[in-house]
Scaffold this active site. Structure first.
Site, short mmCIF file in Angstrom:
data_model
loop_
_atom_site.label_atom_id
_atom_site.label_comp_id
_atom_site.label_asym_id
_atom_site.label_seq_id
_atom_site.Cartn_x
_atom_site.Cartn_y
_atom_site.Cartn_z
N ALA A 177 38.78 126.46 73.02
CA ALA A 177 39.47 127.58 73.67
C ALA A 177 38.68 128.87 73.56
O ALA A 177 38.01 129.12 72.56
CB ALA A 177 40.85 127.76 73.05
N GLY B 33 51.62 135.52 70.61
CA GLY B 33 52.03 134.13 70.37
C GLY B 33 51.14 133.42 69.37
O GLY B 33 51.13 132.19 69.30
N GLU C 160 42.42 140.10 76.68
CA GLU C 160 41.99 141.25 77.47
C GLU C 160 41.65 140.92 78.92
O GLU C 160 41.89 141.72 79.82
CB GLU C 160 40.82 141.94 76.77
CG GLU C 160 41.27 142.68 75.53
CD GLU C 160 40.16 142.81 74.49
OE1 GLU C 160 39.70 141.78 73.98
OE2 GLU C 160 39.78 143.94 74.18
#
Lengths: 324, 793
Positions: free
Chosen positions: B745, B520, B750
């Protein structure tokens, strides 16, 4: 994939003709879920591929007073959803529900499911094994976790079909069409073990195809159950499965057919288990004895010892479901 | 790609004050890079677009098939290339006959080892790989390549190439390879080296040590010794590895399914000595990488060479079968000895791991399974040894959470086992060993929301209640719950550059080199850009991952994409906005600093009705185009940037069939600010699905007698399908503030896979009392486990 000649005949007679003149180098394609994989993997390299999809007359589920007839080209999902099948043969519905994945069941056919080739990774890989006319079975001292614990003989494949396991338990029979005409055999006799023929899994000759399955109407009090164990829950072939069809009279098992899948080169009818059940009250003790009898003659290999317990437990599970 | 040579160079003192050094953590490997200082931007206090569940900007393109992937590229006169691969795990090739193949219709060329021997992939640090070889060291290694006009012709021709092999001895089992009994000697000094990113020396393990083990074990009230094993895990990307290469004179264009176009460009440029401006790599849409597509593949180089040789565009896309004979997460064997006090505090951890890394040095970087052991829990006395052992199997590579996923399988089960032994809540045990400082770097964590993950996750899962439930002894279905936690990098870092162009109609082009490997990226970068500019997302068109039209960024690995490129995108948007506000200030008769931009309007902050439309301001731009540039600034000095998380799961086990069904997952993750709750949740659900496969069904097997893989298909390898993905997954972000970059952020690519498999294994134990120490947890292991517990089933 290697090049091949493609046929899409309109009539069964044309199919038989093409097969009978191909000298064993033709394969039929119904839903294609097995043969296309074999062609792509290069484990099957026919000169001719005969498509059966263009045949109009082999898709049906028909009820008659003695049983139900299923055309060989009927898809597994059609059978699974058929009201007659759902009413009379819950065992078959249970088996189909855990066969492959919904998309595959939409495509795969009754005939194809019964006639599919085994999934042995040596048969399907670049190994010159006995079943391909080679010199040895690679599973014997190799990776044999998924191989046979019953009925193995030089070759240790397991039969991959869940529907076949269920249908043998239901005492079904198979209609075969060939250049010499039509014949019907009990489905149990349709399959052949490696001690009879190491190159194939059933009695079909090069010019023959399976056209119809007949399942006799179950007797009053008949109950069936199917249990299967898979490593991947969405779709996977059976590590082992157990199909049971019993006729119950006042809690006593009058008749019983017990068939094991995923553990032998053919759908494995366990007469030993059936003997333990017949005429007995179906209680936990009887179930335990029958389940133990089913695997008494098992000869596991180095990596599939677990299948003995698994098979026993799955048979217990199926019988327990009938008992309830 | 970052390699050591480039990154270890110190900045000369007194040089250009605009630059400074910054640490970047990629897949657990810390490198120092030189980066531009970037003026700080104020923290976003309230956001309008960031934080919203914006639909994927390319969603319609993907579901309607319009999105073009490498394998969709069709060029006029294109040829198809296929490799001839070794049928044996180790052999010397005596002869290759190509006459029949060359005579086959449609065949244009065959490349042999001698044709390509001067082109070497890799580098001395990572290890090198021959493109084609006369001494294959694993089944499936490339020997020759043939190109023809159709795929079928190429396949036929590949079969017509006759290879005469002299079989050589081979070894598959790392525990055999390590001993004198190994039939193969890979190096005179031994068959193993250190695993991981440090200096590796043949015959010596890589070691991390602190404190004194003897002291630690003496202090302990209990000592646990356990061995855990993990199987290799294959990436099984929806899109297989592939390349299409086309020369236009000396200008090369390569479509590559890759996580990083710039790494591929650098490697092609280096291997073929081409100027970088003649190497264009495009990777706009790609169907999954999970670490397997971090750089160029052999097929990249072979397609480029074949295109040069034939003068035609060449497509080389691997088959699924070939894909399964390639890169994977290596197997591990993990021996632990752990000392614990009665109160749960760890006093000593000794861990020795054996990791099977294939036949080349290049695999050894990934032959390490101890980073979590070193970092996760407070312990003064620790020693880890990782051995990367050579075997006649393909070279492994990075795979989503490399090392930590293997490590978590052992460590997080071990913690569970200790908690059960001490009769302690596994969360309590973990909290008693919580640590605020990275014990490897001695740096404090910039932020650590693990305690918040435990708290929120436990509450949403009803952990306290479910943990104490007991099974009905008469039932053949057993239920249980388990949890596990994780640590990963994900702080990202420089270099990353972004460009924001404002057109005269007020529409915007965002140019970023970042890959969107299904995560995304395009959507979240659009949101960041839109937020900063104060316009709607649909006004922005993103162009990404094209070396000719987008600026440099690191590949999408190590969960760094968002935290690397996101801040650069915000900086670029801010740069563009400042320029536009300068222009608008004149029209509105105020100073630029008095203006804001929001909801498509530029307005006087103190007097919002004094405003003009964004496009009106753009329409007045004298240059008709405005270009904003943005750079990723340095990370804060002296801090470790890590993402944390905890996962809780509930399982149902049929004790007759041995089948394990995952009923529920609750995942709580600390990844700083969530840019888009949809893509955040998708990442977590995808990770849990992948972890479910690792825990329950996936197994790569190479036949022990022949060295030939027998699970090289989606059927036999058994990755989870959409029907196997747990239906009930709840995803939470703990929203712990994070200020190490200008978007707040951290990565979440993972982390969601790391805790999944041990959480399932712990739940299986809770349900049955069976501790399954090797994955996958198959019906066989459940049935054998129950049997050895003596339970009648």
């Amino acid at each position: 994939m290697r090049a091949f000649e493609y046929f899409a005949p309109q009539q069964l007679a044309d199919v038989i003709h093409t097969l009978s003149t191909a000298g064993g180098n033709a394969r039929v394609c119904a839903g294609g879920t097995d043969i296309l994989g074999r062609l792509k993997d290069g484990v099957d390299t026919p000169d001719k591929l005969v498509c059966l999809k263009t045949l109009p007359e082999m898709r049906y589920v028909r009820e008659s007073n003695d049983g139900v007839r299923i055309g060989a080209l009927t898809t597994l999902s059609t059978i699974e959803e058929d009201p007659i099948i759902r009413k009379s043969f819950p065992l078959l519905v249970e088996a189909l529900y855990v066969t492959a994945a919904p998309q595959i069941r939409n495509q795969a056919t009754m005939g194809g499911s019964i006639c599919q080739r085994p999934r042995c990774w040596y048969l399907r890989g670049p190994f010159d094994c006995l079943r391909k006319g080679g010199a040895k079975c690679f599973a014997v001292d190799g990776e044999n976790k998924y191989h046979a614990i019953l009925g193995g003989h030089l070759c240790y494949i397991v039969h991959p079909s869940d529907s076949a396991t269920a249908l043998v338990a239901l005492n079904a029979s198979a209609k075969i069409q060939g250049s010499k005409g039509e014949k019907t055999v009990p489905l149990e006799k349709f399959f052949v073990g490696p001690e009879v023929n190491i190159l194939k899994e059933n009695i079909l000759e090069d010019d023959e195809i399976l056209t119809e399955i007949f399942i006799p109407t179950p007797s009053a009090g008949a109950r069936g159950a199917f249990s299967k164990s898979r490593e991947r829950q969405s779709y996977d072939f059976a590590l082992a499965s157990a199909a049971v069809q019993c006729t119950m009279k006042n809690g006593v098992c009058a008749e019983a057919r017990v068939v094991l899948g995923g553990v032998a080169p053919i759908p494995w009818r366990s007469i030993e288990a059936e003997e333990e059940l017949k005429g007995k009250k179906l209680d936990p003790k009887t179930i335990e004895r029958a389940a133990a009898a089913a695997v008494r003659k098992a000869k596991p290999m180095t990596q599939n010892i677990y299948k003995v317990d698994l098979t026993r437990q799955l048979l217990s599970k199926s019988l327990s479901q009938i008992m309830v | 790609m970052i390699d050591d040579e480039k990154t270890q160079k110190p900045i000369p003192p007194g040089q250009d004050q605009e630059y400074e050094e910054s640490e970047v953590n990629i897949e657990g490997r810390r490198v120092t890079v030189r980066t531009r200082k970037v003026p700080p931007l104020p923290d976003w206090t309230k956001t309008e677009i960031v934080g919203q569940p914006v639909p994927r900007v390319d969603g319609v393109d993907k579901v309607t098939g319009r999105a073009k992937y490498t394998s969709d590229v069709q060029l006029p006169h294109m040829l198809y290339a296929i490799a001839v691969r070794s049928e044996l795990p180790h052999a010397r090739i005596k002869n290759i006959s190509i006459e029949k193949a060359l005579a086959h219709p449609g065949v244009h060329a065959v490349l042999l080892p001698k044709d390509v021997e001067r082109y070497i992939m890799g580098n001395p640090f990572a290890g090198t790989l021959p493109l084609l070889t006369l001494e294959p060291k694993y089944t499936g290694e490339e020997i020759a390549v043939v190109a023809a006009e159709t795929e079928l012709q190429a396949e036929d021709a590949a079969r017509l190439i006759q290879v005469d092999y002299e079989p050589l001895p081979f070894v598959l089992d790392p525990e055999v390879s390590m001993t004198d009994k190994s039939p193969v000697k890979f190096f005179p000094e031994g068959n193993f080296t250190g695993g991981g990113f440090g200096q590796r020396k043949i015959g010596q393990p890589s070691v991390h040590t602190r404190g004194d083990l003897d002291v630690g074990f003496k202090e302990a009230d209990h000592i646990f010794e356990e061995t855990f094993r993990t199987e290799p895990q294959q990436h099984a990307c929806m899109e297989v590895h592939g390349t299409t290469a086309s020369w236009d004179g000396d200008h090369l264009t390569v479509w590559e399914s890759t996580q990083g176009v710039f790494g591929v460009q650098e490697e092609i440029s280096r291997v073929f000595t081409l100027p970088m401006n003649d190497v264009r790599v495009i990777g706009t849409h790609m169907g999954g990488g999970f670490g397997s597509k971090g750089g160029a593949g052999k097929q990249t180089m072979l397609a480029v060479l074949m295109a040069r040789r034939t003068g035609r565009p060449v497509k080389m896309v691997l088959s699924r079968h070939e894909d399964f004979m390639g890169v994977y997460r290596p197997a591990s064997i993990q021996h632990y000895k752990v000392g614990v006090k009665n109160d749960g505090r760890l006093t000593a951890i000794e861990m020795k791991s054996v990791n099977a890394v294939g036949a080349y040095m290049s695999g050894s970087m990934w032959g390490n399974s101890s980073p979590m052991t070193q970092q996760m829990y407070a312990c003064a006395n620790v020693r880890t040894e990782d051995r990367a052992v050579f075997t006649n199997t393909p070279p492994p590579g990075a795979m989503r959470g490399p090392s930590n996923v293997q490590n978590a399988w052992g460590l997080e089960q071990l913690m569970d086992l200790i908690a059960h032994k001490l009769n302690m809540d596994p969360i309590e045990l973990r909290m008693r060993n919580d640590v605020k400082v990275d014990q490897v770097t001695h740096q404090p964590y910039h932020s650590k929301g693990l305690a918040e993950c435990f708290k929120l996750g436990a509450e949403k899962f009803h952990w306290d209640e479910k943990r104490l439930r007991r099974n009905d002894p008469a039932s053949t279905k057993k239920y249980g719950v388990g949890m596990a936690s994780q640590i990963w990098g994900g702080g990202g870092g420089p270099p990353a550059t972004a460009i924001v162009k404002i057109n005269q109609d007020g529409s915007i082009n965002l140019l970023t080199g970042a890959a969107d490997i299904g995560t995304g990226t395009r959507t979240v970068m659009s949101q960041i850009c839109a937020e900063e500019l104060g316009v709607a997302v649909d006004r922005i068109h993103v162009t990404n991952a094209d070396t000719e039209t987008t600026p440099y960024t690191l590949p999408s690995y190590g969960s760094i994409t968002l935290a690397s490129s996101g801040p650069a995108v915000r900086s670029a948007a801010n740069d563009a906005k400042r320029q536009l506000l300068d222009l608008a200030a004149g029209s509105l008769g105020v100073k630029p600093e008095e203006l804001s931009s929001k909801d498509g309007f530029i307005f006087v902050t103190a007097q919002p009705d004094k405003r003009m439309k964004f496009e009106a301001a753009a329409g007045a731009m004298p240059e008709r185009t405005l270009v904003g540039r943005g750079y990723r600034g340095p990370n804060p000095k002296g801090q470790s940037l890590n993402a944390f998380g905890a996962q809780f799961c509930e399982v149902e086990i049929d004790i007759h069939s041995g089948e394990v069904k995952v009923l529920k997952f609750v995942a709580a993750h600390d990844s700083g600010r969530v840019i888009n709750p949809h893509t955040f949740a998708s990442q977590v659900k995808g990770g849990i699905t992948m972890g479910t496969g690792y825990a329950l069904s996936e197994r790569r097997l190479i036949d022990k007698n022949t060295g030939v893989p027998v699970t090289a298909s989606l059927l036999e390898y058994r990755p989870p399908t959409s029907l196997d993905a747990p239906v009930d997954i709840e995803v939470y972000s703990v929203d712990v503030p994070y200020t190490a970059n200008n978007i707040g952020a951290k990565g979440v690519g993972e982390p969601p896979l790391i805790a999944t498999a041990p959480a399932i294994a712990n739940a299986v134990y809770h349900a049955t009392g069976v501790r399954v120490k090797s994955n996958p947890i198959t019906p066989e292991k459940i049935i054998d486990g129950l049997k050895s517990l003596g339970g009648r089933t």
